[in-house]
Write a protein that holds these residues in place. Structure first.
Motif, PDB file in Angstrom:
ATOM      1  N   GLN A   1       0.824  -1.213   0.000  1.00 36.04           N
ATOM      2  CA  GLN A   1       0.000   0.000   0.000  1.00 36.04           C
ATOM      3  C   GLN A   1       0.862   1.268   0.000  1.00 36.04           C
ATOM      4  OE1 GLN A   1      -3.672  -0.018  -0.050  1.00 36.04           O
ATOM      5  NE2 GLN A   1      -2.928  -1.947  -0.898  1.00 36.04           N
ATOM      6  N   VAL A   2       1.831   1.303  -0.946  1.00 35.49           N
ATOM      7  CA  VAL A   2       2.712   2.460  -1.077  1.00 35.49           C
ATOM      8  C   VAL A   2       2.774   2.873  -2.543  1.00 35.49           C
ATOM      9  CG1 VAL A   2       4.131   1.907   0.944  1.00 35.49           C
ATOM     10  CG2 VAL A   2       4.778   1.004  -1.298  1.00 35.49           C
ATOM     11  N   SER A   3       3.361   4.032  -2.778  1.00 30.24           N
ATOM     12  CA  SER A   3       3.450   4.587  -4.124  1.00 30.24           C
ATOM     13  C   SER A   3       4.551   3.905  -4.943  1.00 30.24           C
ATOM     14  CB  SER A   3       3.731   6.082  -4.058  1.00 30.24           C
ATOM     15  OG  SER A   3       5.052   6.311  -3.596  1.00 30.24           O
ATOM     16  N   GLU A   4       4.489   4.148  -6.232  1.00 26.52           N
ATOM     17  CA  GLU A   4       5.502   3.633  -7.156  1.00 26.52           C
ATOM     18  C   GLU A   4       6.880   4.191  -6.799  1.00 26.52           C
ATOM     19  OE1 GLU A   4       5.777   3.005 -11.947  1.00 26.52           O
ATOM     20  OE2 GLU A   4       4.952   4.903 -11.237  1.00 26.52           O
ATOM     21  N   THR A   5       6.930   5.441  -6.380  1.00 29.80           N
ATOM     22  CA  THR A   5       8.203   6.072  -6.003  1.00 29.80           C
ATOM     23  C   THR A   5       8.850   5.323  -4.843  1.00 29.80           C
ATOM     24  OG1 THR A   5       7.411   8.227  -6.742  1.00 29.80           O
ATOM     25  CG2 THR A   5       9.283   8.213  -5.219  1.00 29.80           C
ATOM     26  N   VAL A   6       8.074   4.975  -3.846  1.00 24.31           N
ATOM     27  CA  VAL A   6       8.609   4.247  -2.684  1.00 24.31           C
ATOM     28  C   VAL A   6       9.140   2.882  -3.118  1.00 24.31           C
ATOM     29  CG1 VAL A   6       8.005   3.178  -0.473  1.00 24.31           C
ATOM     30  CG2 VAL A   6       7.181   5.473  -1.010  1.00 24.31           C
ATOM     31  N   ILE A   7       8.403   2.186  -3.974  1.00 22.06           N
ATOM     32  CA  ILE A   7       8.844   0.871  -4.461  1.00 22.06           C
ATOM     33  C   ILE A   7      10.131   1.014  -5.259  1.00 22.06           C
ATOM     34  CG2 ILE A   7       8.280  -1.050  -6.018  1.00 22.06           C
ATOM     35  CD1 ILE A   7       6.823  -1.121  -3.273  1.00 22.06           C
ATOM     36  N   ARG A   8      10.217   2.029  -6.102  1.00 22.30           N
ATOM     37  CA  ARG A   8      11.450   2.226  -6.898  1.00 22.30           C
ATOM     38  C   ARG A   8      12.649   2.561  -6.007  1.00 22.30           C
ATOM     39  NH1 ARG A   8       9.284   4.861 -12.569  1.00 22.30           N
ATOM     40  NH2 ARG A   8       8.222   2.941 -13.171  1.00 22.30           N
ATOM     41  N   GLU A   9      12.428   3.368  -4.968  1.00 24.89           N
ATOM     42  CA  GLU A   9      13.512   3.660  -4.022  1.00 24.89           C
ATOM     43  C   GLU A   9      13.928   2.391  -3.280  1.00 24.89           C
ATOM     44  OE1 GLU A   9      11.935   6.781  -1.560  1.00 24.89           O
ATOM     45  OE2 GLU A   9      12.253   8.319  -3.086  1.00 24.89           O
ATOM     46  N   ALA A  10      12.963   1.578  -2.899  1.00 16.39           N
ATOM     47  CA  ALA A  10      13.273   0.309  -2.222  1.00 16.39           C
ATOM     48  C   ALA A  10      14.068  -0.602  -3.156  1.00 16.39           C
ATOM     49  CB  ALA A  10      11.984  -0.379  -1.772  1.00 16.39           C
ATOM     50  N   ARG A  11      13.672  -0.636  -4.430  1.00 21.73           N
ATOM     51  CA  ARG A  11      14.394  -1.458  -5.416  1.00 21.73           C
ATOM     52  C   ARG A  11      15.847  -1.010  -5.527  1.00 21.73           C
ATOM     53  NH1 ARG A  11      15.683  -0.185 -10.332  1.00 21.73           N
ATOM     54  NH2 ARG A  11      14.039   1.357 -10.579  1.00 21.73           N
ATOM     55  N   LEU A  12      16.069   0.303  -5.543  1.00 25.41           N
ATOM     56  CA  LEU A  12      17.443   0.816  -5.613  1.00 25.41           C
ATOM     57  C   LEU A  12      18.252   0.397  -4.386  1.00 25.41           C
ATOM     58  CD1 LEU A  12      16.798   4.377  -7.091  1.00 25.41           C
ATOM     59  CD2 LEU A  12      17.851   2.412  -8.255  1.00 25.41           C
ATOM     60  N   LEU A  13      17.630   0.436  -3.214  1.00 20.83           N
ATOM     61  CA  LEU A  13      18.307  -0.028  -1.996  1.00 20.83           C
ATOM     62  C   LEU A  13      18.649  -1.511  -2.106  1.00 20.83           C
ATOM     63  CD1 LEU A  13      16.185   1.780   0.732  1.00 20.83           C
ATOM     64  CD2 LEU A  13      18.611   2.153   0.252  1.00 20.83           C
ATOM     65  N   LEU A  14      17.703  -2.300  -2.604  1.00 16.30           N
ATOM     66  CA  LEU A  14      17.940  -3.742  -2.755  1.00 16.30           C
ATOM     67  C   LEU A  14      19.063  -4.013  -3.762  1.00 16.30           C
ATOM     68  CD1 LEU A  14      14.230  -4.967  -2.770  1.00 16.30           C
ATOM     69  CD2 LEU A  14      15.918  -5.293  -0.939  1.00 16.30           C
ATOM     70  N   GLU A  15      19.091  -3.221  -4.829  1.00 16.67           N
ATOM     71  CA  GLU A  15      20.175  -3.362  -5.806  1.00 16.67           C
ATOM     72  C   GLU A  15      21.522  -3.032  -5.179  1.00 16.67           C
ATOM     73  OE1 GLU A  15      19.515  -2.480 -10.266  1.00 16.67           O
ATOM     74  OE2 GLU A  15      18.205  -1.072  -9.201  1.00 16.67           O
ATOM     75  N   SER A  16      21.561  -1.964  -4.375  1.00 12.42           N
ATOM     76  CA  SER A  16      22.834  -1.561  -3.764  1.00 12.42           C
ATOM     77  C   SER A  16      23.353  -2.602  -2.781  1.00 12.42           C
ATOM     78  CB  SER A  16      22.695  -0.201  -3.071  1.00 12.42           C
ATOM     79  OG  SER A  16      21.949  -0.313  -1.882  1.00 12.42           O
ATOM     80  N   LYS A  17      22.443  -3.409  -2.223  1.00 15.55           N
ATOM     81  CA  LYS A  17      22.836  -4.467  -1.290  1.00 15.55           C
ATOM     82  C   LYS A  17      23.109  -5.788  -1.999  1.00 15.55           C
ATOM     83  CE  LYS A  17      20.396  -2.567   2.638  1.00 15.55           C
ATOM     84  NZ  LYS A  17      19.805  -2.926   3.910  1.00 15.55           N
ATOM     85  N   GLY A  18      22.905  -5.834  -3.310  1.00 18.62           N
ATOM     86  CA  GLY A  18      23.159  -7.063  -4.051  1.00 18.62           C
ATOM     87  C   GLY A  18      22.035  -8.077  -3.980  1.00 18.62           C
ATOM     88  N   VAL A  19      20.858  -7.647  -3.522  1.00 21.14           N
ATOM     89  CA  VAL A  19      19.736  -8.569  -3.360  1.00 21.14           C
ATOM     90  C   VAL A  19      19.026  -8.809  -4.685  1.00 21.14           C
ATOM     91  CG1 VAL A  19      17.508  -8.897  -2.192  1.00 21.14           C
ATOM     92  CG2 VAL A  19      19.436  -7.898  -0.950  1.00 21.14           C
ATOM     93  N   VAL A  20      18.916  -7.769  -5.507  1.00 27.52           N
ATOM     94  CA  VAL A  20      18.235  -7.879  -6.796  1.00 27.52           C
ATOM     95  C   VAL A  20      19.112  -7.294  -7.890  1.00 27.52           C
ATOM     96  CG1 VAL A  20      15.929  -7.748  -5.754  1.00 27.52           C
ATOM     97  CG2 VAL A  20      17.011  -5.657  -6.619  1.00 27.52           C
ATOM     98  N   THR A  21      18.771  -7.651  -9.125  1.00 23.51           N
ATOM     99  CA  THR A  21      19.413  -7.088 -10.302  1.00 23.51           C
ATOM    100  C   THR A  21      18.317  -6.623 -11.241  1.00 23.51           C
ATOM    101  OG1 THR A  21      21.308  -8.562 -10.105  1.00 23.51           O
ATOM    102  CG2 THR A  21      20.924  -7.576 -12.270  1.00 23.51           C
ATOM    103  N   THR A  22      18.459  -5.413 -11.764  1.00 24.20           N
ATOM    104  CA  THR A  22      17.503  -4.894 -12.740  1.00 24.20           C
ATOM    105  C   THR A  22      18.121  -4.997 -14.124  1.00 24.20           C
ATOM    106  OG1 THR A  22      16.537  -3.397 -11.121  1.00 24.20           O
ATOM    107  CG2 THR A  22      16.153  -2.882 -13.439  1.00 24.20           C
TER     108      THR A  22
END
Length: 184
Positions: A41-62
């Motif tokens: 229940q959050v905005s697209e901006t929050v999800i995109r910021e979370a994705r960037l954090l996950l990428e920086s930690k090596g959890v996901v790859t875009t």
């Protein structure tokens, strides 16, 4: 469990990491922004910021024009990370011997006992949460905050996939409990 001292995007990133660690989101699976927006229940901006954090930690790859996927470290990568982590832990424990207080040791003992109780109750989620807290306390007791930051960045993937890593590396949880007892 949400940590309200973190930004909303950091809280969402932690929640996604927890879902991955519980195997509710599987390695190699695609993260769909719309699904995550609805789930949290959050905005697209929050999800995109979370994705960037996950990428920086090596959890996901875009992958451009394909999507964002949960990483799946190989067993050799995980083994290497565990060996590096083990070497760093040994060094930090020697520093704790020089900088600890009686209160530090008591807190470590309490965490060790709680970890052992979770092991006996076969509560893996609680076991790994307490084990992580035990190790965080060891790094705090070392007197060197930079070591704690190094550990945090190093252990994101090992913590994330620790259940699978533990089973694939044939490590008995009792070995963790014994190791915690020896430190205290």
């Amino acid at each position: 469990m949400m940590n309200f001292s973190l930004t909303l995007s950091a809280q969402i990133a932690e929640a996604i990491i927890e879902l991955i660690s519980k195997n509710e989101i599987k390695p190699c699976s695609r993260l769909i922004e719309r699904d995550l927006m609805e789930r949290f229940q959050v905005s697209e901006t929050v999800i995109r910021e979370a994705r960037l954090l996950l990428e920086s930690k090596g959890v996901v790859t875009t992958i451009p024009r394909k999507g964002t996927y949960v990483n799946n470290p190989s067993s050799s990568e995980l083994s290497m990370l565990f060996e590096i982590r083990k070497s760093l832990d040994i060094f930090v424990i020697s520093e704790v011997a020089l900088h600890h207080t009686d209160e530090d040791i008591q807190e470590l003992r309490n965490l060790s006992l709680a970890t052992e109780a979770a092991y006996q109750q076969k509560d893996l989620s609680q076991f790994f949460r307490l084990s992580k807290e035990f190790h965080r306390k060891i790094y705090q007791c070392s007197g060197c905050l930079c070591l704690e930051k190094i550990k945090d960045s190093l252990t994101t993937l090992t913590d994330l996939f620790q259940y699978n890593a533990h089973t694939s590396r044939n490590i008995e949880l009792e070995d963790y409990v014994i190791g915690h007892r020896k430190i205290c």
